[in-house]
Write a protein that holds these residues in place. Sequence first.
Motif, PDB file in Angstrom:
ATOM      1  N   ILE A   1       0.846  -1.373  -0.630  1.00  0.00           N
ATOM      2  CA  ILE A   1       0.291  -0.054   0.240  1.00  0.00           C
ATOM      3  C   ILE A   1       1.037   0.615   0.103  1.00  0.00           C
ATOM      4  N   ALA A   2       1.972   1.013   0.474  1.00  0.00           N
ATOM      5  CA  ALA A   2       3.270   2.202   0.756  1.00  0.00           C
ATOM      6  C   ALA A   2       3.786   2.295  -0.634  1.00  0.00           C
ATOM      7  N   VAL A   3       3.678   1.505  -1.416  1.00  0.00           N
ATOM      8  CA  VAL A   3       4.711   1.502  -2.777  1.00  0.00           C
ATOM      9  C   VAL A   3       2.932   2.384  -3.529  1.00  0.00           C
ATOM     10  N   ALA A   4       1.670   2.108  -3.489  1.00  0.00           N
ATOM     11  CA  ALA A   4       0.634   2.183  -4.657  1.00  0.00           C
ATOM     12  C   ALA A   4       0.107   3.722  -4.273  1.00  0.00           C
ATOM     13  N   ILE A   5       0.461   4.194  -2.954  1.00  0.00           N
ATOM     14  CA  ILE A   5       0.263   6.289  -2.687  1.00  0.00           C
ATOM     15  C   ILE A   5       1.190   6.697  -2.654  1.00  0.00           C
ATOM     16  N   ASP A   6       2.399   6.271  -2.917  1.00  0.00           N
ATOM     17  CA  ASP A   6       3.546   6.937  -2.905  1.00  0.00           C
ATOM     18  C   ASP A   6       3.568   7.417  -1.902  1.00  0.00           C
ATOM     19  N   ALA A   7       3.474   6.746  -0.546  1.00  0.00           N
ATOM     20  CA  ALA A   7       3.960   7.014   0.399  1.00  0.00           C
ATOM     21  C   ALA A   7       5.433   7.515   0.684  1.00  0.00           C
ATOM     22  N   ASP A   8       5.470   8.230   1.903  1.00  0.00           N
ATOM     23  CA  ASP A   8       7.019   9.706   2.497  1.00  0.00           C
ATOM     24  C   ASP A   8       7.152   8.044   3.290  1.00  0.00           C
ATOM     25  N   ALA A   9       6.371   7.582   4.222  1.00  0.00           N
ATOM     26  CA  ALA A   9       7.094   7.001   4.676  1.00  0.00           C
ATOM     27  C   ALA A   9       6.419   5.250   5.291  1.00  0.00           C
ATOM     28  N   LEU A  10       6.979   4.559   5.715  1.00  0.00           N
ATOM     29  CA  LEU A  10       6.397   3.401   5.910  1.00  0.00           C
ATOM     30  C   LEU A  10       6.569   3.050   7.992  1.00  0.00           C
ATOM     31  N   ILE A  11       5.918   2.796   9.077  1.00  0.00           N
ATOM     32  CA  ILE A  11       6.214   2.670  10.402  1.00  0.00           C
ATOM     33  C   ILE A  11       4.923   1.986  10.345  1.00  0.00           C
ATOM     34  N   ILE A  12       6.682   0.603  11.133  1.00  0.00           N
ATOM     35  CA  ILE A  12       5.634  -0.972  11.706  1.00  0.00           C
ATOM     36  C   ILE A  12       5.847  -0.778  13.025  1.00  0.00           C
ATOM     37  N   LEU A  13       4.660  -0.492  13.776  1.00  0.00           N
ATOM     38  CA  LEU A  13       4.870  -0.575  15.249  1.00  0.00           C
ATOM     39  C   LEU A  13       4.692  -1.865  15.858  1.00  0.00           C
ATOM     40  N   THR A  14       5.278  -1.951  16.379  1.00  0.00           N
ATOM     41  CA  THR A  14       5.473  -3.619  16.905  1.00  0.00           C
ATOM     42  C   THR A  14       5.833  -3.727  18.477  1.00  0.00           C
ATOM     43  N   SER A  15       6.056  -4.771  19.174  1.00  0.00           N
ATOM     44  CA  SER A  15       6.547  -4.999  20.788  1.00  0.00           C
ATOM     45  C   SER A  15       7.439  -4.492  21.324  1.00  0.00           C
ATOM     46  N   VAL A  16       8.533  -4.175  20.120  1.00  0.00           N
ATOM     47  CA  VAL A  16       9.536  -4.059  20.733  1.00  0.00           C
ATOM     48  C   VAL A  16      10.291  -2.807  19.906  1.00  0.00           C
ATOM     49  N   PRO A  17      11.037  -2.000  20.341  1.00  0.00           N
ATOM     50  CA  PRO A  17      11.530  -0.874  20.615  1.00  0.00           C
ATOM     51  C   PRO A  17      12.282  -0.723  18.938  1.00  0.00           C
ATOM     52  N   GLY A  18      12.724  -2.331  18.837  1.00  0.00           N
ATOM     53  CA  GLY A  18      13.010  -2.375  17.123  1.00  0.00           C
ATOM     54  C   GLY A  18      14.442  -2.731  16.505  1.00  0.00           C
ATOM     55  N   LEU A  19      14.980  -2.725  15.656  1.00  0.00           N
ATOM     56  CA  LEU A  19      15.592  -4.186  14.994  1.00  0.00           C
ATOM     57  C   LEU A  19      16.976  -4.430  15.527  1.00  0.00           C
ATOM     58  N   LEU A  20      17.058  -4.720  16.991  1.00  0.00           N
ATOM     59  CA  LEU A  20      18.222  -4.976  17.818  1.00  0.00           C
ATOM     60  C   LEU A  20      19.009  -6.444  17.661  1.00  0.00           C
ATOM     61  N   ARG A  21      20.265  -5.799  17.728  1.00  0.00           N
ATOM     62  CA  ARG A  21      21.541  -6.836  17.503  1.00  0.00           C
ATOM     63  C   ARG A  21      21.103  -7.586  17.778  1.00  0.00           C
ATOM     64  N   ASP A  22      21.256  -7.997  19.850  1.00  0.00           N
ATOM     65  CA  ASP A  22      20.290  -9.066  20.479  1.00  0.00           C
ATOM     66  C   ASP A  22      18.892  -8.468  20.301  1.00  0.00           C
ATOM     67  N   ALA A  23      18.221 -10.196  20.161  1.00  0.00           N
ATOM     68  CA  ALA A  23      17.046  -9.890  20.194  1.00  0.00           C
ATOM     69  C   ALA A  23      16.551 -10.016  21.507  1.00  0.00           C
ATOM     70  N   ASP A  24      17.869  -9.752  22.249  1.00  0.00           N
ATOM     71  CA  ASP A  24      17.127  -9.866  23.928  1.00  0.00           C
ATOM     72  C   ASP A  24      17.418  -9.022  24.839  1.00  0.00           C
ATOM     73  N   ASP A  25      18.263  -8.448  23.961  1.00  0.00           N
ATOM     74  CA  ASP A  25      18.535  -6.910  24.833  1.00  0.00           C
ATOM     75  C   ASP A  25      17.870  -6.140  24.123  1.00  0.00           C
ATOM     76  N   PRO A  26      17.207  -4.936  24.478  1.00  0.00           N
ATOM     77  CA  PRO A  26      16.797  -3.890  23.957  1.00  0.00           C
ATOM     78  C   PRO A  26      18.104  -2.856  24.133  1.00  0.00           C
ATOM     79  N   ARG A  27      18.974  -2.841  24.581  1.00  0.00           N
ATOM     80  CA  ARG A  27      19.836  -1.367  24.575  1.00  0.00           C
ATOM     81  C   ARG A  27      21.262  -2.030  23.540  1.00  0.00           C
ATOM     82  N   THR A  28      20.766  -3.005  22.830  1.00  0.00           N
ATOM     83  CA  THR A  28      21.197  -2.944  21.567  1.00  0.00           C
ATOM     84  C   THR A  28      20.658  -2.572  19.862  1.00  0.00           C
ATOM     85  N   LEU A  29      19.500  -1.718  20.427  1.00  0.00           N
ATOM     86  CA  LEU A  29      18.852  -1.647  19.186  1.00  0.00           C
ATOM     87  C   LEU A  29      20.092  -0.641  18.388  1.00  0.00           C
ATOM     88  N   VAL A  30      19.344  -0.908  17.153  1.00  0.00           N
ATOM     89  CA  VAL A  30      19.743  -0.370  15.891  1.00  0.00           C
ATOM     90  C   VAL A  30      19.199   0.936  15.042  1.00  0.00           C
TER      91      VAL A  30
END
Length: 259
Positions: A179-208
Motif C-alpha cells: 500500500i505504501a508503494v501504491a500511494i507513493d508514501a513518504d514513509a512506512l511505520i511498523i509498530l511492534t512490541s519491541v523498540p526496533g531492530l536489535l543486534r541482540d533480540a534479548d537486549d533492548p540496549r542493542t537497538l540499531v
Amino acid sequence: MPLRAVIKAGGSKGVDRDAVADLVAEVARQDEIVLVHGASGETDRLAAALDVPQETVTSPSGHQSRRTDRRTLEVFAMAALGVESFHYVEKLQQRGIDAIALSGMSGRLLVAKRKDVRAVKDGKTILLRDDYTGKVEAVNLPLLTQFVGPGRVPVVAPLALSTENEALNVDGDRVAAAIAVAIDADALIILTSVPGLLRDADDPRTLVPETTVHEAETLARGRMKVKILAAREAIEGGVDEVVIRSASGDPSVRTVIRS
C-alpha cells in the motif's frame, strides 16, 4: 502539503491499541494516513475459545508460520474484522478521526496470488493444498484514495481476494509495504512490541538506530525477518524510509531503514 504514510500495527498481544490510536490520530489530523493492522494474538485467543486447533508449519528454508486452512481463515477473519478493525475504528472515532474499516476483499482492494505452501513433515517436503495464504500483487488505488485524507483514515485488515476470487490471509507487514508503494508514501511505520531492530533480540540496549536494508537483513531474526522483507519491498518501490518502533515506547527510540 500533507505527508503520506502507512502505519502498520502489529497484531501480537504486546501491542497497545490505545497507543497506536493516539499516534495515528495525532498525525492524521494534518497528514494522509493508512492504518494496516495484524490479528495474530486475537486469532490465537479466538481459536482457543472456539476449539479450532492451530498448527505451525515449517518451510523447507526453516521459516515457521501458521497453517491457514479454511476454518483457520474464518477464525482469522473474525479476529481481524470483528475485533481488531472494530477496536481501531472505535478508538480513532473517539479521537476525532473519521476511520473507515476495510478489508482487502472490499471492492477488490487487495488482489493476491495464492501461495504454493510447502512444509517439512516427518522429514519429507509436502505441498499444503488446503492453505489459504497469498502475496499481494495489486492494490486498488482509485478505491483506496477515496478514503484517504487529513482527518480520515482507512483501517485495513490483511485479507485479500485471490485471482480466483477466493479469500486469502496475507501478511500484514507486506500488505502495508504494498500500500505504501501504491500511494507513493513518504514513509512506512511498523509498530511492534519491541523498540526496533536489535543486534541482540534479548537486549533492548542493542537497538540499531539507523541502517540500510542490507545490514538489517543480516541482523534480523525470527519474525523481524518478515518486517525487513517488507522494508525492502517498500524502499525498492520508492518509499523514502521505513521506521520500526514500539507502539507505546519513546518515539525517538526506533530503527530507521533507508536504501
